[in-house]
Motif scaffolding. Structure first.
Motif, PDB file in Angstrom:
ATOM      1  N   LYS A   1      -0.455  12.121 -21.032  1.00 12.23           N
ATOM      2  CA  LYS A   1      -0.557  10.667 -20.852  1.00 12.23           C
ATOM      3  C   LYS A   1       0.079  10.228 -19.538  1.00 12.23           C
ATOM      4  CE  LYS A   1      -0.718   9.176 -25.673  1.00 12.23           C
ATOM      5  NZ  LYS A   1       0.014   8.491 -26.758  1.00 12.23           N
ATOM      6  N   LYS A   2       1.288  10.736 -19.281  1.00 13.65           N
ATOM      7  CA  LYS A   2       1.968  10.368 -18.033  1.00 13.65           C
ATOM      8  C   LYS A   2       1.170  10.818 -16.830  1.00 13.65           C
ATOM      9  CE  LYS A   2       6.778  10.107 -19.518  1.00 13.65           C
ATOM     10  NZ  LYS A   2       8.122  10.648 -19.363  1.00 13.65           N
ATOM     11  N   HIS A   3       0.612  12.025 -16.917  1.00  7.94           N
ATOM     12  CA  HIS A   3      -0.175  12.564 -15.804  1.00  7.94           C
ATOM     13  C   HIS A   3      -1.408  11.689 -15.553  1.00  7.94           C
ATOM     14  CE1 HIS A   3      -1.217  15.712 -13.011  1.00  7.94           C
ATOM     15  NE2 HIS A   3      -2.438  15.771 -13.516  1.00  7.94           N
ATOM     16  N   GLU A   4      -2.099  11.282 -16.640  1.00 10.42           N
ATOM     17  CA  GLU A   4      -3.278  10.419 -16.499  1.00 10.42           C
ATOM     18  C   GLU A   4      -2.898   9.067 -15.893  1.00 10.42           C
ATOM     19  OE1 GLU A   4      -4.964  10.193 -20.390  1.00 10.42           O
ATOM     20  OE2 GLU A   4      -5.734  12.263 -20.323  1.00 10.42           O
ATOM     21  N   GLU A   5      -1.775   8.492 -16.349  1.00  9.56           N
ATOM     22  CA  GLU A   5      -1.339   7.209 -15.799  1.00  9.56           C
ATOM     23  C   GLU A   5      -1.040   7.323 -14.306  1.00  9.56           C
ATOM     24  OE1 GLU A   5       2.002   5.977 -18.095  1.00  9.56           O
ATOM     25  OE2 GLU A   5       0.811   5.593 -19.905  1.00  9.56           O
ATOM     26  N   LYS A   6      -0.365   8.385 -13.929  1.00  8.47           N
ATOM     27  CA  LYS A   6      -0.061   8.584 -12.512  1.00  8.47           C
ATOM     28  C   LYS A   6      -1.341   8.741 -11.701  1.00  8.47           C
ATOM     29  CE  LYS A   6       4.528  10.644 -12.913  1.00  8.47           C
ATOM     30  NZ  LYS A   6       5.342  11.862 -12.728  1.00  8.47           N
ATOM     31  N   GLU A   7      -2.316   9.462 -12.260  1.00 11.65           N
ATOM     32  CA  GLU A   7      -3.585   9.672 -11.560  1.00 11.65           C
ATOM     33  C   GLU A   7      -4.314   8.333 -11.376  1.00 11.65           C
ATOM     34  OE1 GLU A   7      -6.116  12.154  -9.561  1.00 11.65           O
ATOM     35  OE2 GLU A   7      -4.213  12.685 -10.507  1.00 11.65           O
ATOM     36  N   LYS A   8      -4.323   7.490 -12.438  1.00  4.29           N
ATOM     37  CA  LYS A   8      -4.958   6.173 -12.329  1.00  4.29           C
ATOM     38  C   LYS A   8      -4.294   5.326 -11.251  1.00  4.29           C
ATOM     39  CE  LYS A   8      -6.620   5.662 -17.070  1.00  4.29           C
ATOM     40  NZ  LYS A   8      -6.442   4.941 -18.351  1.00  4.29           N
ATOM     41  N   GLU A   9      -2.956   5.311 -11.268  1.00  7.03           N
ATOM     42  CA  GLU A   9      -2.225   4.538 -10.259  1.00  7.03           C
ATOM     43  C   GLU A   9      -2.546   5.022  -8.855  1.00  7.03           C
ATOM     44  OE1 GLU A   9       1.925   4.713 -11.161  1.00  7.03           O
ATOM     45  OE2 GLU A   9       1.704   3.624 -13.043  1.00  7.03           O
ATOM     46  N   ARG A  10      -2.631   6.345  -8.692  1.00  7.66           N
ATOM     47  CA  ARG A  10      -2.928   6.912  -7.374  1.00  7.66           C
ATOM     48  C   ARG A  10      -4.323   6.497  -6.914  1.00  7.66           C
ATOM     49  NH1 ARG A  10      -5.476  11.195  -5.335  1.00  7.66           N
ATOM     50  NH2 ARG A  10      -6.021  12.032  -7.370  1.00  7.66           N
ATOM     51  N   LEU A  11      -5.318   6.554  -7.839  1.00  4.62           N
ATOM     52  CA  LEU A  11      -6.684   6.156  -7.490  1.00  4.62           C
ATOM     53  C   LEU A  11      -6.753   4.667  -7.127  1.00  4.62           C
ATOM     54  CD1 LEU A  11      -8.707   8.116 -10.204  1.00  4.62           C
ATOM     55  CD2 LEU A  11      -8.616   8.599  -7.755  1.00  4.62           C
ATOM     56  N   GLU A  12      -6.030   3.840  -7.885  1.00  2.30           N
ATOM     57  CA  GLU A  12      -6.006   2.402  -7.577  1.00  2.30           C
ATOM     58  C   GLU A  12      -5.408   2.149  -6.197  1.00  2.30           C
ATOM     59  OE1 GLU A  12      -3.873   0.584 -10.756  1.00  2.30           O
ATOM     60  OE2 GLU A  12      -5.503   0.862 -12.203  1.00  2.30           O
ATOM     61  N   ARG A  13      -4.301   2.850  -5.910  1.00  2.00           N
ATOM     62  CA  ARG A  13      -3.672   2.692  -4.590  1.00  2.00           C
ATOM     63  C   ARG A  13      -4.626   3.098  -3.469  1.00  2.00           C
ATOM     64  NH1 ARG A  13       0.718   6.307  -5.084  1.00  2.00           N
ATOM     65  NH2 ARG A  13       1.237   5.859  -7.222  1.00  2.00           N
ATOM     66  N   GLU A  14      -5.323   4.234  -3.684  1.00  2.00           N
ATOM     67  CA  GLU A  14      -6.266   4.702  -2.661  1.00  2.00           C
ATOM     68  C   GLU A  14      -7.398   3.693  -2.459  1.00  2.00           C
ATOM     69  OE1 GLU A  14      -7.621   8.611  -3.644  1.00  2.00           O
ATOM     70  OE2 GLU A  14      -5.694   9.541  -3.149  1.00  2.00           O
ATOM     71  N   ALA A  15      -7.902   3.099  -3.558  1.00  2.00           N
ATOM     72  CA  ALA A  15      -8.980   2.110  -3.457  1.00  2.00           C
ATOM     73  C   ALA A  15      -8.489   0.877  -2.686  1.00  2.00           C
ATOM     74  CB  ALA A  15      -9.458   1.709  -4.842  1.00  2.00           C
ATOM     75  N   ALA A  16      -7.267   0.432  -2.975  1.00  2.00           N
ATOM     76  CA  ALA A  16      -6.725  -0.738  -2.275  1.00  2.00           C
ATOM     77  C   ALA A  16      -6.555  -0.429  -0.780  1.00  2.00           C
ATOM     78  CB  ALA A  16      -5.381  -1.136  -2.878  1.00  2.00           C
ATOM     79  N   ILE A  17      -6.092   0.770  -0.469  1.00  2.00           N
ATOM     80  CA  ILE A  17      -5.910   1.154   0.941  1.00  2.00           C
ATOM     81  C   ILE A  17      -7.259   1.203   1.653  1.00  2.00           C
ATOM     82  CG2 ILE A  17      -5.240   3.086   2.435  1.00  2.00           C
ATOM     83  CD1 ILE A  17      -2.986   3.662   0.366  1.00  2.00           C
ATOM     84  N   LYS A  18      -8.286   1.754   0.977  1.00  2.00           N
ATOM     85  CA  LYS A  18      -9.626   1.815   1.587  1.00  2.00           C
ATOM     86  C   LYS A  18     -10.152   0.411   1.867  1.00  2.00           C
ATOM     87  CE  LYS A  18     -11.689   6.157   0.113  1.00  2.00           C
ATOM     88  NZ  LYS A  18     -12.746   6.790  -0.703  1.00  2.00           N
ATOM     89  N   ALA A  19      -9.982  -0.497   0.891  1.00  2.00           N
ATOM     90  CA  ALA A  19     -10.479  -1.864   1.067  1.00  2.00           C
ATOM     91  C   ALA A  19      -9.779  -2.531   2.255  1.00  2.00           C
ATOM     92  CB  ALA A  19     -10.244  -2.673  -0.200  1.00  2.00           C
ATOM     93  N   LYS A  20      -8.473  -2.330   2.372  1.00  2.00           N
ATOM     94  CA  LYS A  20      -7.750  -2.916   3.506  1.00  2.00           C
ATOM     95  C   LYS A  20      -8.241  -2.354   4.827  1.00  2.00           C
ATOM     96  CE  LYS A  20      -3.298  -4.320   1.592  1.00  2.00           C
ATOM     97  NZ  LYS A  20      -1.852  -4.099   1.604  1.00  2.00           N
ATOM     98  N   LYS A  21      -8.456  -1.044   4.860  1.00  2.00           N
ATOM     99  CA  LYS A  21      -8.939  -0.410   6.097  1.00  2.00           C
ATOM    100  C   LYS A  21     -10.299  -0.964   6.504  1.00  2.00           C
ATOM    101  CE  LYS A  21      -6.617   4.072   6.169  1.00  2.00           C
ATOM    102  NZ  LYS A  21      -6.801   5.524   6.060  1.00  2.00           N
ATOM    103  N   GLU A  22     -11.209  -1.137   5.523  1.00  2.00           N
ATOM    104  CA  GLU A  22     -12.534  -1.685   5.810  1.00  2.00           C
ATOM    105  C   GLU A  22     -12.433  -3.100   6.364  1.00  2.00           C
ATOM    106  OE1 GLU A  22     -14.804  -1.306   2.235  1.00  2.00           O
ATOM    107  OE2 GLU A  22     -14.969   0.881   2.426  1.00  2.00           O
TER     108      GLU A  22
END
Length: 197
Positions: A132-153
């Protein structure tokens, strides 16, 4: 006048002499000395004790006394710890006669099986928690990456707009005069934006 001063001098000298020699110490002075004795070490060592302080066959060696005190303190702590362990073992374990009776009846085997089952359950729970902790961390990481991509665009789009605007603003005619068409358009857009807000 001379006679008077001589008389005064004589009386003052006699007063001072008697005061310093014959005067007994006051009670307050004795009390102060008594109170200061423990603070100052109660008079210190005797001459004999001081002379033999570091000899081998003596009774007073501060270093040895300190080591002995530490040894006794440690021994007390170890004994307390052993007593606590013994009490805990007595509380957790079943007494010896009960164990013998249970071993005859086969209850001990059941207890071992229960312990194994409990261990398996605990390991499964831990594994689930880890997943569960691993999945939560993975979700948070994906969300962060998506936010960073949107800012870069967004930043890239803004930079491309600025670059295009800059090219238009710096365009010049054949004679080197700035092209006013784009500058006037830019001024109109800024004025319209300001009136809207």
């Amino acid at each position: 006048m001379k006679n008077r001063s001589r008389k005064n001098e004589g009386t003052s000298e006699s007063f001072n002499k008697s005061d310093s020699i014959d005067r007994p110490k006051s009670k307050t002075m004795k009390k102060k000395q008594k109170n200061n004795l423990p603070r100052l070490g109660a008079g210190g060592l005797s001459l004999h004790a001081f002379a033999n302080a570091k000899s081998k066959d003596n009774h007073y060696n501060p270093a040895l006394i300190k080591k002995q005190r530490e040894f006794y303190k440690n021994a007390k702590k170890v004994n307390k710890f052993k007593k606590l362990l013994k009490q805990q073992n007595e509380q957790n374990d079943v007494s010896l006669p009960q164990r013998m009776i249970e071993s005859e009846n086969g209850v001990e085997e059941d207890r071992d099986n229960n312990k194994k089952r409990i261990r398996k359950d605990a390991s499964l729970r831990l594994e689930e928690l880890y997943k569960k902790k691993h999945e939560e961390k993975e979700k948070e990481r994906l969300e962060r990456e998506a936010a960073i991509k949107a800012k870069k665009e967004e930043i890239e789009k803004a930079e491309s707009r600025r670059k295009a605007m800059r090219d238009k603003m710096f365009k010049k005619t054949r004679k080197g005069q700035p092209v006013m068409k784009y500058r006037i358009e830019h001024l109109l857009e800024t004025i319209q934006d300001s009136t809207k807000h």
